[in-house]
Design an enzyme around this catalytic site. Structure first.
Site, short mmCIF file in Angstrom:
data_model
loop_
_atom_site.label_atom_id
_atom_site.label_comp_id
_atom_site.label_asym_id
_atom_site.label_seq_id
_atom_site.Cartn_x
_atom_site.Cartn_y
_atom_site.Cartn_z
N SER A 164 0.82 -1.21 0.00
CA SER A 164 0.00 0.00 0.00
C SER A 164 0.86 1.27 0.00
CB SER A 164 -0.89 0.00 1.24
OG SER A 164 -1.68 1.16 1.27
N ALA A 180 -3.86 3.89 1.13
CA ALA A 180 -4.77 4.10 2.26
C ALA A 180 -5.93 5.02 1.86
CB ALA A 180 -4.02 4.70 3.44
N THR A 223 6.30 1.20 8.24
CA THR A 223 7.61 1.84 8.30
C THR A 223 8.07 2.14 9.73
OG1 THR A 223 6.48 3.92 7.97
CG2 THR A 223 7.43 2.89 6.02
N GLY A 236 7.17 -2.86 -1.51
CA GLY A 236 6.88 -1.45 -1.43
C GLY A 236 7.86 -0.59 -2.21
N CYS A 294 0.37 4.05 10.46
CA CYS A 294 0.94 5.15 9.68
C CYS A 294 1.60 6.14 10.62
CB CYS A 294 -0.11 5.88 8.86
SG CYS A 294 0.63 7.24 7.94
N GLY A 302 1.61 11.38 4.36
CA GLY A 302 0.50 11.87 5.19
C GLY A 302 -0.84 11.41 4.68
#
Ligand SMILES: Cc1cc2nc3c(=O)[nH]c(=O)nc-3n(C[C@H](O)[C@H](O)[C@H](O)COP(=O)(O)OP(=O)(O)OC[C@H]3O[C@@H](n4cnc5c(N)ncnc54)[C@H](O)[C@@H]3O)c2cc1C
Ligand SMILES: Cc1cc2nc3c(=O)[nH]c(=O)nc-3n(C[C@H](O)[C@H](O)[C@H](O)COP(=O)(O)OP(=O)(O)OC[C@H]3O[C@@H](n4cnc5c(N)ncnc54)[C@H](O)[C@@H]3O)c2cc1C
Ligand SMILES: Cc1cc2nc3c(=O)[nH]c(=O)nc-3n(C[C@H](O)[C@H](O)[C@H](O)COP(=O)(O)O)c2cc1C
Ligand SMILES: Cc1cc2nc3c(=O)[nH]c(=O)nc-3n(C[C@H](O)[C@H](O)[C@H](O)COP(=O)(O)O)c2cc1C
Ligand code: FES
Ligand code: FES
Lengths: 313, 257, 313, 257
Positions: free
Chosen positions: C21, C46, C193, C265, C130, C72
């Site tokens: 994602s 997302a 992450t 990713g 996130c 973000g």
């Protein structure tokens, strides 16, 4: 006055560069390569009350931009460190920061009490962040209350300032940092290694005999920088930064994040002359950045509205 | 003395399947004394890969030295790609090699090399032969296409070759040949995979046996405790030897292998 | 039967390789490069209830062997994803895993309820990890109780299986994993992450406008492998592994650690053809390893006494 | 169409202080249409460094193309070290370049380049001149030793040079020269540092102005949302453009710079 000299609790440093614990033994090997008196300080290998053999081999594995280690705190034990290693190091004009470890509070207290009496030990480094031992170590480093209590106990017996070495394997590094500050820590050293693993495709098994190990080297640098940036704004004790430093530029980055000195670990294996090289390069870099003294750079990234002189590498 | 030097590549050529012989020019060759010592090679600038690679010294020449390596993972593959004239960052010489002085003139030394354990045997054979030691070399490989340095070793004495698949020399292991030399060896020197070293130690083929060990390394100079092994007299205890700085060559019976 | 097909809750995968994602948008860009129907699945960017612009730029910075991002959660919002992006993706024969995010429990519930009704959404991926948003996100992922409660709420409304995406920024990943399993999660995806930072020496300031960002790429692989190794032994739901995958060998390493599928990713940015390349290389690698089916490799590193056939790359 | 190709280096030479001109051979040159498009270059195998580097296309030739870059950090330094014959992994062409068709034959186009914003102006000047557009180039640099492509641009029209320190051409900024050309431009095309682009946007030197933006990139193809900017009509809202795939060239007034 040199642009590199730094005063920290217990430590009168000629320069802010020192080898990190476990990456320099007790200095004997590197003393064959260069004069240890040129270093800012030396962080010696973790010492436990009794000798330890450590983990079975393989103990190291390479990873992308880093390495894993699971040495398991091998060391000759308190008596030998106190009676042989530290006296041997007295020939050099360099302060020693003694890294202390153990499985119980009493272990830490015992080692702290005795090592802090050695004339060349100017500070202790409380290792509550070793990921490679079954008991103690990191357990103290992930629980703020345990960390605080341990710090307090060690402070009671230590004759020199106590720095606490923080583990990055936590949800909230600021919480731990503040807890050990409340416990009386004179400074922080950060970061220790991130817990990692590599599996060998040839055998299907983890490469390290201990299976997991501590990740160090350039790959962890952004994590270290972030944590120092966060912690330095929330505590009032100084931080010795480490984690992936390979160059004088990296040292500057750690200062900008909030460190007051810097330690070099893994890179000593890659380039055994790295510490003196960095020490030599720093003054010129400071000049380029328009800084008179390296301490001006500490925390510059979060002290707002103070942009640096334009600097191009 | 240990030095760090950018050594220029004089030659870098395949000598068997995935085996390369690399000749490097450097003043640190003057520091090299024993076969079995090794150099720690940084195969690329930067951090990909990060760590140095330990490779045994195969031959010490005047102003240069030779190493022989198998192209295996990332590091040795990058090394194999380098061309003449390029510089390679070398740290060395490291460790304690084979004590050639333990073999007296007139005695018979049997040198056993398995795979990339063969290279240090070349310098050793040279040193021994120069002193008047009678040299017998036994070298073992997987298969015929992996065989190297048979001719080179033959300059200094008899050479026996074993291959696992029997495609060259005698089918089997170096120990099969050792078994047939019963009683001839005054001293055995060996370098190769751990199972081979164990078999040689157990076989007790000579009054004195020296073995070169391999272990994953960090620093290569004795500072990181990555490469320790237990000593035989205290196999569960705290006493230890470091393969990089106490070894990589140990007398049989000295350490647990 | 192909040696690569995998059945996971809700997901009938042709092969176990899917883009992670946030690294593949909603597939439009990559569809110009290759046929998306060849992928195991697609984890879309997302989605939040309302459109989000995300953080100011710079939003990415390179680090040693990795990168930081602080996008973000920019996304066009639930309505547009449901009415435009998902229908567009229906032209491909590939199951979609919809990554859902929000600032509050209600946000997650709302997005989950609607997206799980889309015909090509076969599973949800609950992004509680996130690091780049001020509220929600990682807060849910570092508190086991919050994570469990959120999982339960989402499970109540979702019409498809729910996978929870774990944050590596925790002291005890197993605790969180078990909590979300108890909350009813059908699977886990890990890792998101690691929180990191880079400071620009030219300005003395963090490179990212958001200051901190999420670290991804090869440098985090050992952390991902370690966490999957730990978690897979302690939960009974499957794990889709990710974090630094660059090659078919890396995918195998994730399986050996305990993953049942793998997501790529950052490497999509480095080599946009990486997913099809890996899918093509896997069967040959399996053959070399003596495995008939890739699922045999899941968790082999901790299923003792089962060494793999000798494998040399 | 976007392609990934290993392109062979035909030449790679310094043309000013730390400025290199690199000619690459590759079929993807056939896909290149506009100046201002860019390529995404992987400067080294492996992950050191990891990400591709965006570099504008300076010239599209038959079967090859030229890029011009400043040696700055790790990536461009590694690129500068590469020699003829070596292959470089290139992804491209990416993005939307300068719309040469917006300038009509007989009109005057003013091309403004600052520093490494100069390169795309070369291909643009070539395309415009070919169509019969009157081309005026204004290029700005820090200092005389940084100046490049003055002669090359002069093939297609007048060239004015500004240097910040006055060591070559006119002392000052490109906008100082633009100010002096009042009313001559039917269209302005510009590429360079953001402050320069802002000044050009604010100056409104022509009825139509196109600006090429720079932003840190992840994917370079529009998938990662690293490089977005707000649109001018909704500067605080949700509408956005991606510099990599919607740009890097935008009409003045389209996005917030
Ligand atoms: C004292 C000593 C002498 C050696 N001499 C030779 C020689 O003369 N010729 C030769 O071909 N090889 C020799 N080796 C083995 C050689 O070091 C490895 O083959 C090499 O490091 C593999 O690197 P790589 O990048 O190709 O493999 P990778 O698998 O990519 O290496 C990854 C990491 O594992 C380490 N590693 C992998 N295999 C070994 C190994 N067998 N021993 C130690 N570390 C390893 C590497 O050093 C590196 O840190 C010697 C090893 C030691 C310890
Ligand atoms: C669309 C576009 C076209 C460009 N065209 C040119 C050109 O024709 N000639 C030229 O010299 N430069 C050009 N640049 C700038 C060029 O991309 C950077 O100078 C280069 O990426 C720096 O890489 P480095 O490894 O040397 O520097 P480092 O600082 O080591 O790079 C670290 C990271 O930051 C990124 N980065 C650093 N500076 C920039 C920058 N200014 N813009 C975007 N990313 C940056 C790098 O890509 C890399 O990911 C262009 C940038 C963009 C976005
Ligand atoms: C081989 C090795 C051994 C280490 N031993 C110790 C130790 O005994 N005590 C300790 O506090 N940290 C130890 N560390 C952690 C380092 O001191 C340092 O915190 C960490 O490696 C990060 O720095 P680096 O990336 O520069 O290596 C060790 C690290 C390595 C690589
Ligand atoms: C630019 C970027 C954007 C990301 N956006 C999301 C996201 O929206 N939702 C999410 O769950 N993870 C997101 N991630 C995390 C990735 O899905 C993945 O978990 C992480 O990058 C580790 O894998 P990698 O090392 O292969 O990149 C993002 C990662 C990157 C690099
Ligand atoms: S490799 Fe560091 S002690 Fe041997
Ligand atoms: S760089 Fe990824 S969207 Fe532009």
């Amino acid at each position: 006055m040199s642009s590199l000299s730094i005063q920290l609790p217990g430590l009168n440093l000629k320069n802010p560069v020192m080898p990190a614990s476990g990456c320099f033994g007790f200095g004997r090997e590197f003393s064959q390569l260069y004069d240890l008196s040129g270093l800012g300080a030396i962080m010696i290998k973790a010492t436990t009350p009794e000798p330890r053999f450590g983990n079975p081999t393989p103990r190291v594995a390479e990873t992308p931009g880093g390495m894993l280690n699971a040495i398991g705190l091998q060391n000759p034990g308190l008596e030998k460190v106190f009676n042989e290693e530290l006296p041997w190091l007295e020939q050099f004009d360099v302060p020693i920061m003694a890294n202390i470890a153990g499985s119980t509070e009493d272990d830490y207290v015992k080692v702290a009490e005795q090592l802090s009496k050695a004339p060349n030990v100017h500070a202790l480094e409380l290792n509550i962040s070793c990921p490679n031992v079954k008991t103690g170590g990191i357990a103290f480093g992930t629980d703020p209350e345990m960390a605080k209590a341990l710090t307090r106990k060690v402070k009671e017996v230590s004759e020199v300032p106590v720095y606490v070495k923080l583990s990055p394997n936590v949800s909230d590094i600021v919480k731990i940092a503040r807890a050990v500050e409340e416990g009386g820590a004179d400074g922080l050293t950060m970061i220790n290694t991130l817990l990692g693993m590599r599996i060998d495709l040839m055998t299907g098994q983890p490469i390290l005999a201990n299976k997991t190990g501590g990740l160090s080297g350039p790959s962890v640098k952004p994590v270290a920088i972030r944590m120092i940036y966060e912690v330095s704004q929330r505590v009032s004790i100084p931080i010795i930064g480490m984690g992936g430093i390979q160059s004088a530029e990296d040292v500057i980055e750690f200062f900008l994040a909030g460190a007051s000195a810097a330690a070099v670990g893994t890179q000593n294996f890659v380039d055994p002359f790295i510490c003196p090289k960095i020490i030599e390069e720093l003054p010129e870099m400071l000049a380029k950045m328009g800084a008179d003294h390296i301490s001006e750079l500490t925390g510059r990234s979060w002290k707002k509205n103070e942009r640096l002189a334009y600097y191009r590498p | 003395m240990i030095r760090q030097e950018n050594c220029k590549i004089v030659s870098n050529r395949p000598i068997a399947d995935n085996i390369f012989e690399l000749v490097l020019e450097g003043e640190l060759s003057a520091e090299m004394a024993q076969s079995g010592q090794f150099v720690h090679v940084k195969v690329a600038d930067g951090f990909d890969p990060l760590l140095r690679r330990p490779i045994s010294i195969a031959s010490i020449n005047d102003g240069s030295f030779t190493i022989i390596y198998r192209r295996q993972g990332k590091g040795t593959s990058l090394l194999a790609d380098k061309s003449i004239g390029i510089s390679v960052d070398v740290l060395g010489p490291l460790g304690n090699g084979f004590p050639a002085d333990e073999a007296k003139p007139g005695q018979t030394a049997v040198l056993v090399g398995g795979g990339v354990g063969v290279p240090p045997m070349y310098e050793l054979a040279k040193q021994l032969a120069r002193k008047g030691v009678n040299v017998i070399s036994i070298i073992g490989f997987q298969s015929s296409n992996a065989v190297f340095y048979e001719k080179e070793l033959a300059e200094f004495g008899e050479v026996y070759v074993a291959t696992v698949d029997g495609s060259y020399g005698r089918k089997g292991f170096v120990t099969d040949i050792l078994d047939g030399l019963e009683g001839q060896a005054d001293i055995v020197f060996a370098c190769g995979p751990t199972p081979m070293l164990r078999a040689i130690e157990n076989g007790a083929y000579a009054p004195k046996t020296y073995l070169s060990l391999e272990e994953r390394m960090g620093c290569g100079i004795g500072a990181c405790f990555a490469c320790v092994c237990h000593t035989k007299d205290d196999p569960q205890g705290f006493s230890y030897k470091k393969v990089c700085s106490d070894g990589p060559v140990f007398q049989a019976g000295e350490v647990v292998i």
